[in-house]
Scaffold this motif. Structure first.
Motif, PDB file in Angstrom:
ATOM      1  N   LEU A   1      29.605  21.389  42.159  1.00  0.00           N
ATOM      2  CA  LEU A   1      30.344  21.236  43.418  1.00  0.00           C
ATOM      3  C   LEU A   1      29.888  20.002  44.188  1.00  0.00           C
ATOM      4  O   LEU A   1      30.708  19.281  44.769  1.00  0.00           O
ATOM      5  N   ALA A   2      28.587  19.745  44.193  1.00  0.00           N
ATOM      6  CA  ALA A   2      28.082  18.537  44.859  1.00  0.00           C
ATOM      7  C   ALA A   2      28.640  17.291  44.182  1.00  0.00           C
ATOM      8  O   ALA A   2      29.065  16.348  44.848  1.00  0.00           O
ATOM      9  N   HIS A   3      28.654  17.283  42.859  1.00  0.00           N
ATOM     10  CA  HIS A   3      29.212  16.134  42.129  1.00  0.00           C
ATOM     11  C   HIS A   3      30.688  15.957  42.452  1.00  0.00           C
ATOM     12  O   HIS A   3      31.159  14.820  42.621  1.00  0.00           O
ATOM     13  N   ALA A   4      31.420  17.070  42.561  1.00  0.00           N
ATOM     14  CA  ALA A   4      32.845  17.000  42.906  1.00  0.00           C
ATOM     15  C   ALA A   4      33.053  16.398  44.290  1.00  0.00           C
ATOM     16  O   ALA A   4      34.086  15.781  44.554  1.00  0.00           O
ATOM     17  N   ARG A   5      32.068  16.564  45.186  1.00  0.00           N
ATOM     18  CA  ARG A   5      32.136  15.978  46.530  1.00  0.00           C
ATOM     19  C   ARG A   5      31.648  14.534  46.537  1.00  0.00           C
ATOM     20  O   ARG A   5      31.574  13.901  47.589  1.00  0.00           O
ATOM     21  N   GLY A   6      31.231  14.028  45.385  1.00  0.00           N
ATOM     22  CA  GLY A   6      30.748  12.652  45.302  1.00  0.00           C
ATOM     23  C   GLY A   6      29.283  12.505  45.674  1.00  0.00           C
ATOM     24  O   GLY A   6      28.818  11.393  45.905  1.00  0.00           O
ATOM     25  N   GLN A   7      28.540  13.601  45.706  1.00  0.00           N
ATOM     26  CA  GLN A   7      27.120  13.552  46.048  1.00  0.00           C
ATOM     27  C   GLN A   7      26.276  13.504  44.781  1.00  0.00           C
ATOM     28  O   GLN A   7      26.702  13.938  43.708  1.00  0.00           O
ATOM     29  N   THR A   8      25.091  12.972  44.921  1.00  0.00           N
ATOM     30  CA  THR A   8      24.121  12.992  43.837  1.00  0.00           C
ATOM     31  C   THR A   8      23.395  14.326  43.917  1.00  0.00           C
ATOM     32  O   THR A   8      22.875  14.697  44.968  1.00  0.00           O
ATOM     33  N   ALA A   9      23.368  15.058  42.823  1.00  0.00           N
ATOM     34  CA  ALA A   9      22.700  16.361  42.809  1.00  0.00           C
ATOM     35  C   ALA A   9      22.005  16.549  41.477  1.00  0.00           C
ATOM     36  O   ALA A   9      22.448  16.030  40.457  1.00  0.00           O
ATOM     37  N   GLU A  10      20.917  17.279  41.501  1.00  0.00           N
ATOM     38  CA  GLU A  10      20.155  17.506  40.289  1.00  0.00           C
ATOM     39  C   GLU A  10      19.618  18.923  40.302  1.00  0.00           C
ATOM     40  O   GLU A  10      19.184  19.431  41.338  1.00  0.00           O
ATOM     41  N   LEU A  11      19.663  19.557  39.162  1.00  0.00           N
ATOM     42  CA  LEU A  11      19.079  20.880  38.997  1.00  0.00           C
ATOM     43  C   LEU A  11      17.655  20.692  38.508  1.00  0.00           C
ATOM     44  O   LEU A  11      17.426  20.022  37.502  1.00  0.00           O
ATOM     45  N   ILE A  12      16.714  21.232  39.241  1.00  0.00           N
ATOM     46  CA  ILE A  12      15.302  21.085  38.904  1.00  0.00           C
ATOM     47  C   ILE A  12      14.726  22.473  38.664  1.00  0.00           C
ATOM     48  O   ILE A  12      14.803  23.337  39.542  1.00  0.00           O
ATOM     49  N   LEU A  13      14.187  22.692  37.478  1.00  0.00           N
ATOM     50  CA  LEU A  13      13.545  23.963  37.196  1.00  0.00           C
ATOM     51  C   LEU A  13      12.103  23.863  37.676  1.00  0.00           C
ATOM     52  O   LEU A  13      11.361  22.965  37.296  1.00  0.00           O
TER      53      LEU A  13
END
Length: 67
Positions: free
Chosen positions: A44-56
């Protein structure tokens, strides 16, 4: 009743979203308790044009030694 702190935090995932505002850059951090929800937040963040990352992350209950 005994609550096991370690069992409560198993499988916790963190999503970090980079938010670029006109006057600053900051990060939103959200905790999710299952991987599909965390991945959906990134998508969803990517769809909004934001940089997002999943961090375990490895979470450790406060006051306990890191194993």
């Amino acid at each position: 009743m005994h609550i096991d702190p370690q069992a409560l935090i198993e499988g916790v995932h963190v999503v970090v979203v980079e938010v670029d505002k006109p006057d600053s850059l900051h990060y939103k951090r959200r905790t999710y308790f299952n991987l599909p929800s965390a991945q959906r937040a990134v998508d969803l963040a990517h769809a909004r044009g934001q940089t997002a990352e999943l961090i375990l992350c490895k979470l450790v209950p406060a006051g306990e030694a890191d194993a």
